[in-house]
Design an enzyme around this catalytic site. Structure first.
Site, PDB file in Angstrom:
ATOM      1  N   ASP A 193       0.383  48.664  16.335  1.00 51.48           N
ATOM      2  CA  ASP A 193      -0.969  48.451  15.835  1.00 51.48           C
ATOM      3  C   ASP A 193      -1.756  49.733  16.029  1.00 51.48           C
ATOM      4  O   ASP A 193      -1.641  50.369  17.059  1.00 51.48           O
ATOM      5  CB  ASP A 193      -1.629  47.313  16.607  1.00 51.48           C
ATOM      6  CG  ASP A 193      -1.223  45.969  16.044  1.00 51.48           C
ATOM      7  OD1 ASP A 193      -1.052  45.895  14.808  1.00 51.48           O
ATOM      8  OD2 ASP A 193      -1.051  45.017  16.818  1.00 51.48           O
ATOM      9  N   ASP A 224     -27.634  48.033  18.638  1.00 49.60           N
ATOM     10  CA  ASP A 224     -26.236  47.777  18.253  1.00 49.60           C
ATOM     11  C   ASP A 224     -25.350  48.078  19.456  1.00 49.60           C
ATOM     12  O   ASP A 224     -25.168  49.236  19.825  1.00 49.60           O
ATOM     13  CB  ASP A 224     -25.887  48.684  17.059  1.00 49.60           C
ATOM     14  CG  ASP A 224     -24.509  48.399  16.536  1.00 49.60           C
ATOM     15  OD1 ASP A 224     -23.781  47.606  17.164  1.00 49.60           O
ATOM     16  OD2 ASP A 224     -24.151  48.981  15.488  1.00 49.60           O
ATOM     17  N   THR A 279     -23.806  40.867  10.335  1.00 52.98           N
ATOM     18  CA  THR A 279     -23.104  39.614  10.053  1.00 52.98           C
ATOM     19  C   THR A 279     -21.976  39.906   9.067  1.00 52.98           C
ATOM     20  O   THR A 279     -21.996  40.919   8.362  1.00 52.98           O
ATOM     21  CB  THR A 279     -24.025  38.561   9.412  1.00 52.98           C
ATOM     22  OG1 THR A 279     -24.399  39.040   8.120  1.00 52.98           O
ATOM     23  CG2 THR A 279     -25.255  38.289  10.249  1.00 52.98           C
ATOM     24  N   ALA A 280     -21.055  39.021   9.087  1.00 56.07           N
ATOM     25  CA  ALA A 280     -19.900  39.220   8.198  1.00 56.07           C
ATOM     26  C   ALA A 280     -20.329  39.133   6.740  1.00 56.07           C
ATOM     27  O   ALA A 280     -19.696  39.732   5.863  1.00 56.07           O
ATOM     28  CB  ALA A 280     -18.833  38.188   8.501  1.00 56.07           C
ATOM     29  N   GLN A 281     -21.419  38.375   6.495  1.00 56.34           N
ATOM     30  CA  GLN A 281     -21.853  38.229   5.099  1.00 56.34           C
ATOM     31  C   GLN A 281     -22.548  39.504   4.590  1.00 56.34           C
ATOM     32  O   GLN A 281     -22.226  40.011   3.529  1.00 56.34           O
ATOM     33  CB  GLN A 281     -22.807  37.036   4.943  1.00 56.34           C
ATOM     34  CG  GLN A 281     -22.117  35.693   4.914  1.00 56.34           C
ATOM     35  CD  GLN A 281     -21.680  35.269   6.311  1.00 56.34           C
ATOM     36  OE1 GLN A 281     -22.408  35.460   7.290  1.00 56.34           O
ATOM     37  NE2 GLN A 281     -20.474  34.707   6.389  1.00 56.34           N
ATOM     38  N   MET A 298     -23.996  44.648   7.256  1.00 53.66           N
ATOM     39  CA  MET A 298     -24.836  45.773   7.664  1.00 53.66           C
ATOM     40  C   MET A 298     -25.746  45.328   8.790  1.00 53.66           C
ATOM     41  O   MET A 298     -25.947  44.141   9.032  1.00 53.66           O
ATOM     42  CB  MET A 298     -25.621  46.315   6.486  1.00 53.66           C
ATOM     43  CG  MET A 298     -26.492  45.279   5.800  1.00 53.66           C
ATOM     44  SD  MET A 298     -27.226  45.979   4.325  1.00 53.66           S
ATOM     45  CE  MET A 298     -28.221  44.619   3.798  1.00 53.66           C
ATOM     46  N   SER A 299     -26.272  46.305   9.491  1.00 53.38           N
ATOM     47  CA  SER A 299     -27.224  45.990  10.552  1.00 53.38           C
ATOM     48  C   SER A 299     -28.382  46.981  10.412  1.00 53.38           C
ATOM     49  O   SER A 299     -28.317  47.913   9.613  1.00 53.38           O
ATOM     50  CB  SER A 299     -26.551  46.117  11.920  1.00 53.38           C
ATOM     51  OG  SER A 299     -26.102  47.443  12.106  1.00 53.38           O
ATOM     52  N   ASP A 333      -0.770  40.032  19.868  1.00 58.19           N
ATOM     53  CA  ASP A 333      -1.452  39.172  20.830  1.00 58.19           C
ATOM     54  C   ASP A 333      -2.057  37.928  20.190  1.00 58.19           C
ATOM     55  O   ASP A 333      -2.267  36.930  20.852  1.00 58.19           O
ATOM     56  CB  ASP A 333      -2.518  39.950  21.608  1.00 58.19           C
ATOM     57  CG  ASP A 333      -3.464  40.689  20.679  1.00 58.19           C
ATOM     58  OD1 ASP A 333      -3.351  40.513  19.447  1.00 58.19           O
ATOM     59  OD2 ASP A 333      -4.319  41.434  21.182  1.00 58.19           O
TER      60      ASP A 333
END
Lengths: 707, 592
Positions: free
Chosen positions: A325, A362, A396-398, A401-402, A536
């Site tokens: 990985d 953040d 957020t995943a939607q 952006m932050s 994992d």
């Protein structure tokens, strides 16, 4: 090699004492019979001992000192082999004892009723831990031991797993996701957990671990079985050679007597024939074989890796392809900001300022690295922003952006397409210049984060994966060993290629989903290759099961641990490389000692054959027969020659115990170079060393008047 | 040792080297079922054979079916040869009117020719009719050789194929090998031999009047002697050339005459001697090239060729050295043993003057390297160590070029063991050309080695102490032991050469040697084909930098080391009490 490898001295006095005791217990013929080579030695020892008893009863005391010594050294040969095995097992047993201490008798709080909103209203009943069954749910609070293996169903807690892993830093366990597995015998340090028990008593991870390190479940591995067959075959061939020597000798003695002119001679005694046989059969490797196997498993345990079968350790040596990985194995776990690239008309400082503002809240490593870069490069200090002034927008995943809304500014940072959406929604236009920068960064293997204020794009932050130090060299070594490394990453192909190039891996799988991983493993295996991987998550489980060597991280889910055939207690994916090395070392040690053992026979022949027939066809009046010419070592007497060979044969087992336990030195170079080196040491050395050793022993026992 | 001798060796070895590639390519094509330039003529014959024998040439066999076919064929042809000998008197082409062969001798000979051993407990010219020689013995010379080649090819297929169930069709391999490889080569070879004076006829024996009559005195029971005057010499005739070439090319070794290749009608000139020697190694050498081709690793083929060549050269040098030295005990009598214009020098006892030391030494080395057994000199008369090498060559398993096919598969079993023992040292479970060597393969390989040692050691040990064995030796002491051990080694190794000095035409020897030949052939073939079938079914692991290399000089050295150590360790005690002790005794003036 892991610096946390638990150092245990090779000859721990405690283990040695126990091993000596065990060596005698292992003389039980039923136990020795599992090892055909040593069984023959034991039968030979018994036979010579019986002869001595018979001679004593009959009153034959001639040659008694010699016969007794031979018999004693034959017994020692078996004992030394037993000792080697007991030593190897002893190290595991000592480890198991430590583990057992973790298996304290705890009282579990089994949940009887649970409204499902925390700890306060949960009703529990006390149950002794060994009486918990699969499916029970227990509540574990700070300071308590987790009573058995299980899955966290609710709660978040820090857990001390040092009893299992030796790692003192606590780990976080929480419900859902890949950090939900807990192990019995570990302790909750803070908060609480609700744990659904997943194994019945006696089948827990700890139980299995104890059984494994103790060697209780040890079965012979495929290669060990094959080697055993070879050794048994050689033993039978030498048995034939020695047994038929007696008729040949009888013929020769008869002929010499009939011809006249020769001094009288006698065929060799049973003792001498047994001595020859024991010297010829591969006792060195036969005596050390199981010790080598046990020690190989033990070496893995020293590295905090649990192999569920010896087969997996052997397979590790054969691995052709390593799936690694990217994140955490090849690169440091997170990306770091390395550059601010402003669009034209905007100063770099302005961009840095905006980027920092947007990242102040953040707490992701990437976010922190932006703050750090802004500070170190532009001396922009982190500001304390009162909550009423600023409104933080979390990732957020939607939205992907932050950002922050502050004094009428709305600063956003995020993936290029997400920000482009945002700008458009605010009524702005996306400058083509921005797209160009984004392309350039992605092409170089970086991650572009675009920063915008309202409808205006300000610039791009260059986030970069940092390849761990020394990885390039490791991959080069692996290549020399003939192992291909494949980097697995969720990144796009462009980014993946750049990192692959930087890290020096042979190949990469980009935008990898679990099923892609699986397909890659299948493809490699169809081409006849052996694949090793680490994983994992529960979604790794099928691939872990499919891979020839699947190393599950201890932090991983129970499903992953069940699917793999090894568990790394340190959860360090880089360790796959060490596992491969240990597997190779195990096989190399076997090969080297087999070669050594067989090569030894040359010298033993030159010691024993002339001694056996020292007077055969000796011309009347001559001191020695013609075969004395083969006594190239100039050993003093026939007795001292035979005894020296037998003693050497026994002592070499002891001398090689450290090598068997530690494994022969491993160097990551090509097969041809390894072979050349090992052949020189163990092949040529195997021919030469006994000549020196036997001569030396002959000098000593002659000086001591033992023969 | 002379420059001339070394040049002879160089010429011989060069010729073997030169024929290796073309023969290898020919065999690769033949066994791949490809067309050759002979297909136009022989193709219809091949198809006719399939139609008559109802062979489905397209259907391949599992290794067990292949083995069964081979065994059935061998048993049937063994019985036919036995019957033919017993019924010889009623069969045609018997100008000397020989009677039927005794049962034990007939069994021994049938076993001998079926197993490609060609051990001869009889004298050809006084025992066998032309019919038995041609239809019985020469037939077996062809098919036993072809069987050997087929088996080697089946083994190679096992290595080369991946995840396959079958290793070829025995009947097809047998037919194609005989038609496209052996028959054409033998036709050319036989004509070459005829051109040099090897006879080829069906005439009764010729009686020639002797220039000088010979007086022979025979003692009578009452003490007096009877004197006979011999005026004529019977000169044996027969279809020799056609049998001679397959004798070498198929590494059979059974001579038409008792004197074998020392007989002027079998081997009249230095040129025929050269041809015969090259023929012995030709197919064995060619098969190493075929191996390289079929497994797709030509360098591995050459590595095997190199290992064989080095072992041959070492053996030859020892024989040549000791034979050229001669017997040190003769020096005190003023005998010159140095080579000169007038004489070959060295130990010429039992050697033909027209071949001398060098060509006798080469012949002795190659006939035992390969499991040929043809001789042009008498191994019994060699110096102890000079005579030990032929014995040791067989003991090493006749893997030095070896019997046609048998040499290669024997060598490949040694390769499997080498790869297993030393291959571990590179840190991988051993693999040979991508095939993992696992417990089952090792078991079969050890069985192969075990059967060989068991047969030689047990039979000879038994013979050395039993009155049925030891009383039949003509020379006492260690030399007698060498004679007994040589006989069983030769039989088990399917060599067929005799050390001599042993009266083997007795019930005990005929029976046990016959058994040793069958054991040494068929009980070793079964595990060998087992490995082939097992390997064929395996996956191929692609080679990498971590793979044990099987084409390097290091591999060659390793392979030689394993062959020498395993072979020598098994038989060193036997050799120590035979040739080795005899050598030291000779040096102190005691001879047997």
């Amino acid at each position: 090699m892991s610096d946390r490898a638990q150092a245990r001295p090779l000859f721990d006095p405690l283990i040695v004492r126990r091993a000596i005791k065990d060596a005698f217990a292992k003389l039980d013929p039923r136990q020795v019979a599992r090892n055909p080579v040593m069984f023959v030695v034991e039968v030979g020892s018994g036979l010579t001992t019986l002869r001595i008893v018979r001679d004593l009863i009959a009153g034959h005391t001639a040659n008694l000192l010699f016969t007794v010594q031979v018999a004693l050294w034959l017994w020692f040969t078996v004992l030394f082999a037993n000792f080697a095995e007991a030593m190897a097992e002893g190290r595991g047993k000592a480890q198991a004892d430590t583990l057992r201490r973790a298996k304290t008798e705890t009282v579990a709080n089994r949940i009887v009723s649970d409204p499902g909103d925390g700890v306060e209203r949960v009703k529990t009943e006390p149950v002794a831990a060994p009486r918990l069954r699969k499916g029970d749910t227990v509540l574990v609070q700070a300071g308590e031991f987790i009573p058995g293996d299980g899955e966290v169903v609710a709660g978040v807690a820090s857990v001390d797993e040092s009893a299992i892993t030796g790692e003192s830093a606590p780990v976080i366990r929480e419900s859902g996701g890949d950090r939900s597995a807990v192990t019995g015998g570990t302790r909750v340090l803070s908060d609480w957990l609700k744990v659904r028990i997943t194994s019945n008593p006696g089948e827990t991870f700890l139980d299995r671990m104890i059984a494994l390190v103790e060697g209780a479940e040890r079965q012979k591995t495929p290669n060990e079985i094959a080697l055993n067959i070879l050794l048994a075959g050689l033993t039978i061939i030498f048995l034939l050679a020695v047994v038929t020597l007696l008729p040949y000798a009888i013929y020769s003695v008869t002929q010499a007597d009939a011809a006249g002119g020769f001094a009288s001679s006698t065929p060799p005694s049973i003792t001498v024939l047994v001595a020859l046989l024991v010297c010829l059969i591969p006792t060195t490797i036969g005596g050390l074989l199981s010790a080598i196997g046990i020690a190989g498993m033990d070496r893995l345990i020293q590295h905090n890796v649990l192999a569920m079968s010896g087969r997996a350790v052997e397979a590790a040596g054969d691995v052709n392809t390593l799936l690694l990985d990217k994140t955490g194995t090849i690169t440091l776990g997170n990306r770091q900001a390395v550059e601010f690239i402003p669009l034209s008309g905007i100063s770099e400082r302005e961009l840095a300022d905006a980027a920092q503002l947007s990242s102040l809240s953040d707490e992701t490593p990437e976010g922190r690295s932006i703050v750090v870069l802004a500070k170190s490069k532009y001396n922009l200090r982190g500001r304390e922003l009162a909550a009423h002034e600023a409104h933080f927008i979390a990732f957020t995943a939607q939205t992907r952006m932050s950002g922050i809304d502050l004094n009428g500014h709305s600063i956003r940072k995020g993936a290029a397409d997400a920000i482009a959406e945002y700008i458009k929604s605010e009524g702005g236009a996306v400058p083509s210049e921005m797209q160009a920068i984004v392309q350039r960064i992605a092409g170089a293997g970086g991650t572009p984060l675009v920063v915008a204020n309202h409808r205006r794009a300000l610039g791009v932050i260059h986030l970069k994966d940092i390849v761990k130090g020394g990885m390039r060299e490791r991959f080069k070594q692996l290549r020399q060993m003939g192992i291909k490394t494949v980097m697995i990453t969720g990144d796009n192909p462009l980014t993946a290629a750049a990192i692959a190039r930087e890290a020096g891996v042979d190949d990469f799988l980009a935008e990898a989903r679990p099923e892609d991983k699986m397909a890659l493993i299948r493809r490699e295996q169809a081409a006849g290759k052996l694949v090793a991987m680490t994983g994992d998550g529960t979604n790794d489980a099928p691939a872990l099961a499919q891979a020839d060597v699947g190393v599950a991280m201890n932090t991983g889910t129970m499903a992953a641990k069940e699917a793999g055939n090894m568990v790394d207690l340190d959860s360090n994916p880089t360790k796959l490389i060490e596992i491969v090395e240990i597997g190779k070392q195990l096989l190399m040690t076997r090969g080297a000692l087999t070669t050594f053992s067989i090569a030894n026979d040359v010298a033993k022949y030159f010691a024993i054959i002339p001694a056996m027939f020292s007077t055969l066809y000796a011309l009347a009046g001559a001191k020695a027969g013609p075969l004395a010419a083969l006594n190239v070592m100039r050993l003093q007497t026939p007795e001292s020659a035979i005894l020296s060979a037998v003693i050497f044969n026994a002592l070499i087992i002891v001398a090689l115990i450290p090598l068997a336990l530690r494994g022969i030195k491993y160097r990551p170079v090509g097969a041809a170079a390894v072979l050349r080196r090992n052949l020189l040491i163990y092949g040529l050395g195997g021919i030469v060393i006994p000549f020196v050793g036997i001569k030396l022993i002959d000098v000593i026992i002659t000086a001591l008047r033992l023969a | 040792m002379t420059l001339n001798g070394w040049l002879q060796l160089a010429a011989f070895f060069l010729a073997v080297f030169v024929v290796t590639k073309p023969l290898g390519i020919l065999m690769t094509k033949v066994f791949a079922g490809e067309k050759t330039w002979m297909s136009r003529v022989l193709g219809p014959v091949e198809r006719l054979i399939y139609r008559l024998c109802r062979i489905d040439a397209t259907r391949e066999q599992h290794w067990t079916a292949y083995t069964t076919a081979m065994l059935m064929f061998s048993v049937a042809s063994l019985l036919v040869l036995y019957a033919m000998q017993r019924l010889q008197a009623y069969l045609p082409f018997n100008p000397q009117q020989f009677t039927g062969v005794a049962p034990d001798l007939a069994f021994n000979t049938a076993a001998s020719f079926t197993s490609n051993t060609n051990w001869q407990a009889y004298s050809g010219e006084t025992t066998m009719s032309y019919f038995v020689q041609m239809a019985g013995l020469a037939f077996h010379n062809f098919v036993s050789a072809a069987v050997g080649i087929c088996l080697a090819i089946a083994f190679i297929r096992g290595i080369a194929r991946r995840e396959a169930k079958t290793i070829g069709n025995f009947w097809v391999d047998l037919t194609r090998c005989s038609l496209y490889v052996l028959l054409p080569l033998c036709t050319v070879g036989a004509l070459l031999l005829v051109s040099q004076g090897v006879v080829q006829n069906l005439k009764p024996y010729t009686t020639a009047r002797m220039v000088e009559p010979l007086k022979v005195e025979t003692p009578n029971d009452d003490g007096t002697t009877t004197t006979n005057t011999v005026t004529g010499q019977v000169i044996a005739q027969g279809p020799v050339a056609s049998q001679e070439i397959i004798k070498e090319l198929g590494t059979n070794g059974g001579g038409f005459f008792n004197a074998n290749s020392a007989h002027p009608f079998e081997n009249p000139t230095p040129l025929t001697n050269f041809l015969e020697m090259v023929a012995i190694f030709a197919i064995g050498g060619g098969l190493t090239y075929t191996l390289g081709r079929m497994v797709g690793n030509q360098r591995h083929g050459w590595a095997v060729f190199a290992a064989m060549s080095i072992l041959f050269l070492i053996g030859f040098c020892v024989v040549y050295y000791f034979e050229a030295q001669g017997n040190p005990n003769f020096n005190q009598y003023g005998v010159t043993q140095a080579a000169s214009v007038e004489q070959a020098g060295g130990n010429m006892e039992g050697k033909e003057v027209r071949f001398g030391i060098a060509n006798s030494a080469i012949f002795a080395a190659i006939t035992t390297d390969a499991s040929c057994g043809a001789v042009n000199s008498w191994h019994d008369s060699y110096t102890p160590l000079g005579g030990m090498i032929p014995l040791l060559n067989i003991m090493l398993g006749e893997v030095i070029f070896g019997g046609v096919g048998a040499g290669l598969y024997g060598m490949l079993v040694m390769v499997v063991l080498t790869v297993f023992i030393a291959g571990l040292m590179v840190g991988r479970t051993p693999e040979y050309l991508g095939k993992k060597i696992e417990a089952k393969d090792v078991k079969m390989a050890m069985l192969y080695a075990l059967v060989f040692a068991l047969s030689i050691l047990c039979f000879s040990a038994s013979a050395s102490v039993g009155p049925y064995g030891a009383s039949k030796i003509n020379n006492g002491g260690p030399h007698g032991l060498s004679e007994i051990i040589y006989a069983y080694t030769s039989a088990t190794g399917n060599n067929g050469s005799a050390f001599g000095g042993l009266n083997v035409n007795t019930t005990w020897y005929n029976t046990t040697l016959g058994l040793a030949m069958l054991v040494g052939r068929f009980l070793m073939i079964i595990p060998m084909l087992g490995i082939a079938g097992n390997l064929a079914a395996k996956k191929i692991v692609p080679p990498s930098a971590g793979t044990f290399p099987v084409h390097t000089p290091l591999f060659v050295v390793l392979l030689i080391g394993v062959i020498l150590i395993v072979g020598a360790l098994t038989f060193f005690p036997a050799l120590a009490l035979g040739p080795i002790i005899e050598h030291f005794l000779m040096r102190s003036g005691v001879m047997f």
